[in-house]
Design an enzyme around this catalytic site. Sequence first.
Site, PDB file in Angstrom:
ATOM      1  N   ASN A 186       0.983  -1.182  -0.171  1.00 36.37           N
ATOM      2  CA  ASN A 186      -0.045  -0.239   0.022  1.00 36.37           C
ATOM      3  C   ASN A 186       0.952   1.080  -0.052  1.00 36.37           C
ATOM      4  O   ASN A 186       2.098   1.127   0.535  1.00 36.37           O
ATOM      5  CB  ASN A 186      -1.081   0.001   1.290  1.00 36.37           C
ATOM      6  N   MET A 187       0.404   2.268  -0.756  1.00 37.44           N
ATOM      7  CA  MET A 187       1.005   3.742  -0.881  1.00 37.44           C
ATOM      8  C   MET A 187       0.249   4.774  -0.169  1.00 37.44           C
ATOM      9  O   MET A 187      -0.949   4.921  -0.800  1.00 37.44           O
ATOM     10  CB  MET A 187       1.430   3.965  -2.088  1.00 37.44           C
ATOM     11  N   GLU A 188       0.597   5.598   0.708  1.00 33.35           N
ATOM     12  CA  GLU A 188      -0.043   6.792   0.819  1.00 33.35           C
ATOM     13  C   GLU A 188       0.988   7.800   1.068  1.00 33.35           C
ATOM     14  O   GLU A 188       2.289   7.808   1.181  1.00 33.35           O
ATOM     15  CB  GLU A 188      -0.713   6.457   2.456  1.00 33.35           C
ATOM     16  N   CYS A 246     -10.090  -5.243   1.081  1.00 33.92           N
ATOM     17  CA  CYS A 246     -11.533  -4.372   1.178  1.00 33.92           C
ATOM     18  C   CYS A 246     -12.422  -4.542   0.007  1.00 33.92           C
ATOM     19  O   CYS A 246     -12.066  -5.027  -0.961  1.00 33.92           O
ATOM     20  CB  CYS A 246     -10.920  -3.182   1.719  1.00 33.92           C
ATOM     21  N   CYS A 261     -10.792  -3.061  -2.997  1.00 27.43           N
ATOM     22  CA  CYS A 261      -9.697  -3.783  -3.759  1.00 27.43           C
ATOM     23  C   CYS A 261     -10.692  -5.127  -4.392  1.00 27.43           C
ATOM     24  O   CYS A 261     -10.097  -5.465  -5.725  1.00 27.43           O
ATOM     25  CB  CYS A 261      -8.686  -4.435  -3.028  1.00 27.43           C
ATOM     26  N   GLU A 309      -3.602  -4.716  -2.971  1.00 26.21           N
ATOM     27  CA  GLU A 309      -3.529  -5.562  -4.202  1.00 26.21           C
ATOM     28  C   GLU A 309      -3.732  -4.536  -5.387  1.00 26.21           C
ATOM     29  O   GLU A 309      -3.135  -5.191  -6.596  1.00 26.21           O
ATOM     30  CB  GLU A 309      -5.034  -5.682  -3.907  1.00 26.21           C
ATOM     31  N   HIS A 353      -3.932   0.750  -2.771  1.00 26.78           N
ATOM     32  CA  HIS A 353      -3.873  -0.435  -1.951  1.00 26.78           C
ATOM     33  C   HIS A 353      -3.065  -1.667  -2.403  1.00 26.78           C
ATOM     34  O   HIS A 353      -2.507  -1.498  -3.697  1.00 26.78           O
ATOM     35  CB  HIS A 353      -5.577  -0.920  -2.002  1.00 26.78           C
TER      36      HIS A 353
END
Length: 294
Positions: free
Chosen positions: A89-91, A129, A132, A104, A102
């Site tokens: 995941n990347m934020e 989730c 995804c 996936e 996300h």
Amino acid sequence: MHPRFQSAFDELAANLQSALAPILADAHFPALLTADQVAVLKRATDLDDDALAFALLPLAAACARADLSHFNVGAIARGVSGNWYFGGNMEFLGATMQQTVHAEQSAISHAWLRGEQGLQAITVNYTPCGHCRQFMNELNSGLDLRINLPGRAPHTLADYLPDAFGPKDLEIKSLLMDEQDHGYAVSGDELAQAAIVAANKAHAPYSNAPSGVALECRDGRIFTGSYAENAAFNPTLPPLQGALNLLSLNGYDYPDIQRAILAEKADAPLIQWDATAATLRALGCTSIDRVLLG
């Protein structure tokens, strides 16, 4: 070895460490395993595909950039070619929540942008989730895609997404990971050409607004991302996120970005420019250009 992998690597079984060490030696290990490398790891550990993927999940989770949540999710997409693709995941601090990728999406777009033509399975360390699950329903593997979670028997996407709504309900024939070429002429310098090639590969059947992004690092390496739309619209992955995902998975950081180009249609019903420029500026990149397709 890139420092992000060290803690996870230290927790692996000794035989897996020995087999992985030469693969991870490059600081820019591309976060993928070729079919031959997977075979080597299976022989060294006597693990089957599912067990090996679970064993490798901590390395995939180490690829996460969870600067906001501090909650690392890892995924491994297993391609029909036999290659395996890591994702995390990347934020992005300073950008909006909608720019998040996300795990996936990270692993799947990684596979797609590497030229993979379909997926057999995806292994994740936490339950996907709804966002995804819907994203995965855009794939050409459809509801037959196997989803493997720790401590659970394998299930298909159909089990996790009953009464699914997807591209086939809208009579979309070309699905995500199918080969596509929008046919725009490739011109300009190397970075502009890379952005146009990425746009030509975009999956944009709902808006007909293909776009692509190319990022040039200070060492000359170029990473590209293609737009990936979704039948439910919100799980759509912008082209910048695809490019940033590849850049990060290859061991580069945002300050390494020297220049960026977005390729999109001037008269498109959806425009990527404002969100792309705002996110890049939040990450410290100010040399941002746009080429118009047509």
